[in-house]
Every structure is written in structure tokens, then in C-alpha cells.
Design an enzyme around this catalytic site. Structure first.
Site, PDB file in Angstrom:
ATOM      1  N   THR A 223       0.841  -1.200   0.000  1.00  0.00           N
ATOM      2  CA  THR A 223       0.000   0.000   0.000  1.00  0.00           C
ATOM      3  C   THR A 223       0.878   1.252   0.000  1.00  0.00           C
ATOM      4  OG1 THR A 223      -1.810  -1.061   1.143  1.00  0.00           O
ATOM      5  CG2 THR A 223      -1.550   1.276   1.578  1.00  0.00           C
ATOM      6  N   ARG A 251     -14.317  -7.921  -0.033  1.00  0.00           N
ATOM      7  CA  ARG A 251     -13.512  -7.529   1.142  1.00  0.00           C
ATOM      8  C   ARG A 251     -12.991  -6.092   1.010  1.00  0.00           C
ATOM      9  NH1 ARG A 251      -7.999  -5.706   2.244  1.00  0.00           N
ATOM     10  NH2 ARG A 251      -7.387  -6.515   4.272  1.00  0.00           N
ATOM     11  N   GLY A 253     -10.526  -3.365   3.156  1.00  0.00           N
ATOM     12  CA  GLY A 253      -9.545  -3.337   4.246  1.00  0.00           C
ATOM     13  C   GLY A 253      -9.627  -2.072   5.078  1.00  0.00           C
ATOM     14  N   ASP A 254      -8.530  -1.783   5.741  1.00  0.00           N
ATOM     15  CA  ASP A 254      -8.476  -0.650   6.668  1.00  0.00           C
ATOM     16  C   ASP A 254      -8.293   0.697   5.973  1.00  0.00           C
ATOM     17  OD1 ASP A 254      -5.919  -1.778   5.910  1.00  0.00           O
ATOM     18  OD2 ASP A 254      -5.010  -0.247   7.193  1.00  0.00           O
ATOM     19  N   THR A 274       0.009   0.718   6.806  1.00  0.00           N
ATOM     20  CA  THR A 274       0.092  -0.369   5.842  1.00  0.00           C
ATOM     21  C   THR A 274       0.280  -1.663   6.613  1.00  0.00           C
ATOM     22  OG1 THR A 274       1.371  -1.402   4.083  1.00  0.00           O
ATOM     23  CG2 THR A 274       2.573   0.116   5.530  1.00  0.00           C
ATOM     24  N   GLY A 275      -0.456  -2.671   6.219  1.00  0.00           N
ATOM     25  CA  GLY A 275      -0.326  -3.932   6.943  1.00  0.00           C
ATOM     26  C   GLY A 275      -1.575  -4.771   6.760  1.00  0.00           C
ATOM     27  N   GLY A 277      -4.876  -5.527   7.008  1.00  0.00           N
ATOM     28  CA  GLY A 277      -5.955  -4.570   7.221  1.00  0.00           C
ATOM     29  C   GLY A 277      -6.970  -4.955   8.278  1.00  0.00           C
TER      30      GLY A 277
HETATM   31  N1  ASP Z   1      -3.695  -2.523   4.619  1.00  0.00           N
HETATM   32  C1  ASP Z   1      -3.987  -2.983   3.292  1.00  0.00           C
HETATM   33  C2  ASP Z   1      -5.244  -3.789   3.330  1.00  0.00           C
HETATM   34  O1  ASP Z   1      -5.403  -4.598   4.233  1.00  0.00           O
HETATM   35  C3  ASP Z   1      -2.900  -3.777   2.684  1.00  0.00           C
HETATM   36  C4  ASP Z   1      -1.569  -3.086   2.633  1.00  0.00           C
HETATM   37  O2  ASP Z   1      -1.215  -2.354   3.533  1.00  0.00           O
HETATM   38  O3  ASP Z   1      -0.860  -3.271   1.632  1.00  0.00           O
HETATM   39  O4  ASP Z   1      -6.045  -3.655   2.443  1.00  0.00           O
END
Ligand code: ASP
Length: 357
Positions: A223, A251, A253-254, A274-275, A277
Site C-alpha cells: 500500500t 472484502r 480493508g483498513d 500499511t499492513g 488490514g
Molecule cells: N492494509 C492494506 C489492506 O489490508 C494492505 C496493505 O497495507 O498493503 O487492504
């Protein structure tokens, strides 16, 4: 009667001292001169990330590493120039993210990961710390730069978040650039999807943990995000993503969830995450960091450590954040092997990192 009179007297004394009328912000400004940690560190500042995850030196060729470093530098310099010339943190955040979205190196815009159905569904959000206004889009398939859509939603609509077809219609109405879904196709992202699906198929059962094992372990998130403080003291945060490889069932995410993957408040700081989510949503990562500063008066570093090094891993999640506070302190904090990242202070000093130091 005597008691009432004396109570009234105490009330007016307090009122004159300002104890009952002072707003929380005024209180923290009053204490800032007494507390060296709250002195202005940078008049303006910018920090970016290009995703966290299992990013190891041995898996990245020198050539690829140089490519990542060059793109991170190109992007951050765009935002830095805007801030240096007196532009807004919102413009710096949006334009910097555009550079990262247009690069196939990152999981946002071109380069977004594939869903289980071999589509690309993009999420983004932006927040203005000066008024807590925010905009977010989720699951779009044809908007070239989702961060631009998030900003239009924030500034031109009465809503905070739009999803799917409706968000695409709004993007069109707002005159944003739309592309055919093939624009997002990047071969190595398709190969990643195939590898994840193969791992998935090897699992005996289709329970949630097996799905996540196959999908997420050894993954690199990718991300992109940007946070900035401008010369007027305004903070802004933006985040844009393709989500997670092999995501299913619509789905989200965050990233488009304000307070989870993105948050900005002039009273505290601006954060982009980023992580994994699902854990960032459950831990309300971005707002938690801001709230620790706002309600507990801790430093940005302490707040980020508390959430990224303790709260998220305790739940079983991983990832990282970038942040800048109202004093211009910058933070890049992650609990994964690496995070693509860069920061620039008001003197133009640039730091770029990928792996753990
Ligand atoms: N946080 C993002 C998600 O879960 C993924 C990412 O950080 O690359 O959609």
C-alpha cells in the site's frame, strides 16, 4: 444559603482563572513552552510509505532496490516542493500519492494486487487535519487515481465514503480520469495471485485460518501513503491500496476506514498505515495513535510504539505506519521485516529506508 453563596464564589474564581473555560487545545499550547518535547521541530515535513511486509535484502536485487529508492525519492520530492513553496498539506499528500499510484512497483493504482476473481479493486482515503473532514472510496475498478476520488468525495460531496459502482459514477461526474480495468494489469501481480491460490489449494480445509495462512504469510503489503505538515500548521494524511492479494467477497480493508488506516488531526498528528488490514481495523490503529497523544499527552514515538509494537502484534497482526505530528516530529514505525519509506524535513534532508536498520 451560606453554602450556596460560597459555592458560587468558588465557581466565579475558577471561571476567572480560566479553568472552566479553557479548551483542551489551549491547555496543550500553554504547556508546550514548558515541555521541550513539544517544541516545534520542523516548520513543515513530509513522510511517505510504499508498504510494509516480508521485504528482505536477499530477495531484492540491487537493481530493484535502486528502482524503489528512485521512485520513493521522486514521489516525496513532489510533495516537498509543494510544501516548501507554501502549498497545502492536502495538495502535497494527493500529488505525492499520485506518483506512487502511477508506478507498477506499489500495490496502489497501477500495480494493485489481484482479487480471487482476478480483478483489481482499489481503496483509498484522505483526511484534512484542520477540520477533521475526510473522504474515502472502496472497491473501485476503473478510477485511475483513487486518492483523487477520495479528495473529491471529501470536498464536493456530503458523504465520507463511497463504494463500488456508486463511487465510479461519482468519479465520472467529477470528471476524474477513468481507465479500462486492464490498465491495472501487472504480470508479477498475477503471478503472485497464482502462487497464493496454489498454496490455498494445498490446504486441506477451507477455514478462515487456512485461508489467511495461504494468503497472508510471507506477503508484502505494498500500500502507499503520505502524511504532511504544511507551513500553516495544517496536517493531512492519505492512503491508497489494491488491498490484499486473493481478497474475496467484496472484502474492504483498513485503508478507506477513517481511524483505521488513515487519520489526521491538527491537534495531534497525521498517520497512514500499511499492513494486515483486518487487524488495523480491529485495533483502530491510526485513531488510537492520535488519541494517545490527545488524551494521554504522550509523544508521537511513544504512541506509535504502543500501537504498532504492542497492540497490533498482540492481536496477531502486522504492519507499520508513517506519521508526522503538529510539531513536525516524523515517525516511521513497523513490526515487519521491512517497509518502503522516506521522510523529508524542512531543511530538505532526505531519509529513505526499506529494511530494518
Ligand atoms: N492494509 C492494506 C489492506 O489490508 C494492505 C496493505 O497495507 O498493503 O487492504
Amino acid at each position: 444559603m451560606k453554602k450556596t453563596v460560597s459555592m458560587l464564589f468558588v465557581f466565579f474564581v475558577l471561571l476567572n482563572c480560566g479553568e472552566l473555560t479553557r479548551k483542551p487545545n489551549e491547555r496543550s499550547e500553554n504547556t508546550s513552552s514548558e515541555n521541550p518535547k513539544e517544541a516545534q521541530v520542523n516548520e513543515f515535513a513530509i513522510v511517505i510509505h510504499g508498504g510494509a511486509g516480508t521485504i528482505l535484502k536477499e530477495n531484492l536485487s540491487d537493481e530493484k532496490e535502486a528502482e524503489y529508492r528512485a521512485k520513493l525519492e521522486e514521489a516525496i520530492r513532489v510533495g516537498y516542493t509543494i510544501l516548501e513553496e507554501g502549498g497545502t498539506s492536502l495538495d502535497a499528500v494527493e500529488k505525492t500519492i499520485n506518483v506512487l499510484e502511477d508506478s507498477p512497483l506499489f500495490n496502489a493504482g497501477k500495480g494493485a494486487v489481484f482479487t480471487n476473481a482476478e480483478t483489481n479493486e482499489l481503496d483509498a482515503s484522505i483526511m484534512d487535519g484542520s477540520n477533521l473532514n475526510a473522504g474515502a472510496s472502496a472497491g473501485t475498478k476503473t478510477v485511475k487515481n483513487p486518492i483523487n476520488l477520495a479528495r473529491k468525495i471529501m470536498e464536493n460531496s456530503p458523504h465520507v465514503m463511497m463504494a463500488g459502482d456508486g463511487a465510479e459514477t461519482y468519479a465520472k461526474e467529477q470528471g476524474l480520469e477513468l481507465v479500462s480495468p486492464e490498465y491495472f494489469y501487472v504480470e508479477n501481480r498475477m503471478q503472485s495471485l497464482k502462487r497464493v491460490k496454489e498454496k490455498d489449494a494445498q490446504k486441506e480445509s477451507d477455514n478462515a485460518s487456512a485461508f489467511y495462512d495461504a494468503t497472508i504469510k510471507d506477503s508484502k503489503f505494498g500500500t502507499v501513503g503520505c502524511v504532511a505538515l504544511d507551513k500553516n500548521g495544517n496536517l493531512a494524511a492519505g492512503t491508497s491500496t489494491g488491498g490484499m492479494t486473493n481478497k474475496r467477497y467484496g472484502r474492504i480493508g483498513d485503508v478507506p476506514i477513517i481511524g483505521a488506516g488513515n487519520y489526521a488531526n491538527n491537534a495531534t498528528c497525521a498517520i497512514s498505515g500499511t499492513g494486515w488490514g483486518e487487524f488495523f481495523i480491529r485495533a483502530t490503529v491510526a485513531h488510537d495513535i492520535s488519541a494517545l497523544i490527545e488524551y494521554k499527552g504522550v509523544s508521537l514515538k511513544e504512541a506509535a510504539n504502543e500501537v504498532i509494537q504492542k497492540k497490533v502484534p498482540a492481536l496477531g497482526g502486522d504492519g507499520g505506519i508513517i506519521a508526522v505530528d503538529k510539531y513536525g516530529n516524523m515517525e516511521m514505525n513497523f513490526n515487519t521485516a521491512g517497509m518502503y519509506r522516506a521522510a523529508m524535513n524542512d531543511k530538505g534532508e532526505l531519509v529513505i529506508g526499506i529494511f530494518k536498520e
